[in-house]
Design an enzyme around this catalytic site. Structure first.
Site, short mmCIF file in Angstrom:
data_model
loop_
_atom_site.label_atom_id
_atom_site.label_comp_id
_atom_site.label_asym_id
_atom_site.label_seq_id
_atom_site.Cartn_x
_atom_site.Cartn_y
_atom_site.Cartn_z
N GLU A 37 -5.81 -4.18 10.38
CA GLU A 37 -5.36 -2.88 10.89
C GLU A 37 -4.49 -3.06 12.13
OE1 GLU A 37 -5.13 -0.31 8.91
OE2 GLU A 37 -7.30 -0.17 8.70
N SER A 130 -1.12 9.76 2.60
CA SER A 130 -0.42 10.77 1.81
C SER A 130 1.08 10.72 2.11
CB SER A 130 -0.98 12.17 2.10
OG SER A 130 -0.96 12.43 3.48
N ASP A 175 1.73 0.62 4.10
CA ASP A 175 1.40 1.73 3.21
C ASP A 175 2.40 1.86 2.06
OD1 ASP A 175 -0.46 2.05 5.17
OD2 ASP A 175 0.46 3.83 6.07
#
Ligand code: GLA
Length: 390
Positions: A37, A130, A175
């Protein structure tokens, strides 16, 4: 399930644009990151999976250069001309597909106009990407409708560019990359400096990945995210003054030994940020090893260590994430848990023995609600494929 969503979208398309002749359907998943991360924009390693929650786009090409953008998730519709695409705050969600069109046009690809309706089931602003999903689904939609092709690795790179330069969030490549390249039942280890990647089977028998949504939304653009990106760049700049190796470009190029030798040259809190990134990178290597050996005990410990480091050194966790992780770790049969994604709210992931699932959902849910007064959501995450036309 997906068929039902497509049927609904087609119906809506008919209502909005007269007929559903010649429409095409595209799909892009969300993701969870198992570990690694805040390493991507530091040239480091990440280990995400694509999940079975997605954004669909139903679209038809137009003969002009108008983009009509609608979404089943928002009431606002946006129309834009491909000859004049500009960021407009009030266009809200539609800035993502607009940004993608902008970046493709900037690459010299002359696009055709399109009528597009999106529908998503990835909770928005919850750390499940998203935004990357809508970027990638928009990009493949626009490319296919305009009959244009790009080398596959260009897709995540250009989507990231749209987010960095059009939307204004300095996110890394993770992502968009996993949304494009994800594979069913596989995790993907990506070297964010070279973009070399490998798929690692992720289908441990008897073990599941539970996603816990704290229901606290994080506004990535308004958050501390861009500040962390800057702090890391500052850390590299200082370390480069002392370490005489030309190839140092990112924090991930610096070894643990080099860092401990020169740590005292770096002011707080940048020293802590660097420590997190350098150790987290090492944890990803170890995690891949564990995954390959099926060593879930140690994989779980790495997840926990990652969470504590994000909480104490990188300072991107929050009370809700911490409470949920701590409650998870009290359940027998849980190997490990951590926040996933940028932080500041959003979701945790927990690696859980299948038999402990019910107990997990019941007890963590109860504990979280008692302490925070919010009813969380949980779902068992299936590892799915990357973006594609359906
Ligand atoms: C967000 C960004 C990614 C990555 C993660 C943190 O999801 O979009 O690029 O930096 O946060 O690991």
């Amino acid at each position: 399930m997906i068929q039902k969503r497509i049927e609904n979208l087609k119906e809506e398309f008919c209502k909005s644009y007269g007929s559903s002749d010649n429409i095409r359907v595209f799909n892009a998943p969300g993701r969870v990151n198992i570990i690694g991360e805040h390493t991507d924009y530091n040239g480091g390693l990440v280990l995400p999976v694509a999940i079975d929650k997605s954004i669909l786009a139903v679209a038809r090409v137009r003969e002009d250069r108008i983009l009509n953008l609608k979404s089943m998730n928002f009431s606002m519709e946006v129309s834009a001309s491909l000859d004049d695409i500009r960021y407009r705050k009030e266009d809200d969600w539609a800035n993502y597909p607009k940004g993608v069109a902008w970046v493709l046009e900037k690459e010299g690809l002359k696009l055709k106009g399109a009528d597009i309706i999106f529908e998503g089931e990835i909770p928005i602003g919850s750390g499940l990407s998203s935004s990357a999903a809508i970027e990638v689904v928009s990009m493949i939609t626009l490319l296919k409708l305009s009959n244009k092709k790009l080398p596959l690795k260009k897709i995540p790179l250009l989507c990231r560019k749209a987010e960095n330069e059009f939307v204004g969030v300095n996110c890394g490549i993770m992502d968009q990359f996993i949304v494009t390249f994800g594979k069913k039942n596989h995790a993907l280890i990506l070297d964010c400096k070279t973009l070399d990647y490998k798929l690692v089977p992720f289908q441990s028998k008897g073990t599941i990945l539970i996603v816990g949504n704290t229901k606290v939304k994080r506004g990535l653009a308004n958050s501390e995210y861009n500040k962390r990106v800057k702090e890391c760049a500052e850390g590299v700049k200082i370390l480069k003054e002392y370490i005489n190796r030309e190839e140092i470009e990112f924090l991930s190029d610096i070894t643990k030994e080099e860092f401990s030798r020169y740590r005292d040259k770096i002011p707080a809190p940048i020293d802590k940020r660097c420590e997190h990134v350098i150790n987290e990178n090492e944890r990803v290597r170890q995690a891949v090893d564990c995954l390959e050996k099926g060593d879930l005990e140690n994989l779980g410990k790495l997840l926990n260590a990652s969470h504590y480091s994000l909480r104490d050194l990188y300072e991107v966790s929050c009370r809700e994430l911490d409470v949920m992780v701590e409650s998870s770790l009290k359940i027998k049969g849980v190997y490990g848990a951590r926040m996933t994604g940028a932080g500041f709210g959003g979701c945790i992931i927990a690696l859980v023995g299948e038999k402990a699932k019910e107990e997990f959902v019941k007890r963590v849910g109860r504990d979280y609600q008692r302490k925070l007064g919010i009813k969380p959501d949980f779902y068992t995450c299936q590892v799915g494929d990357g973006a594609k036309e359906i």
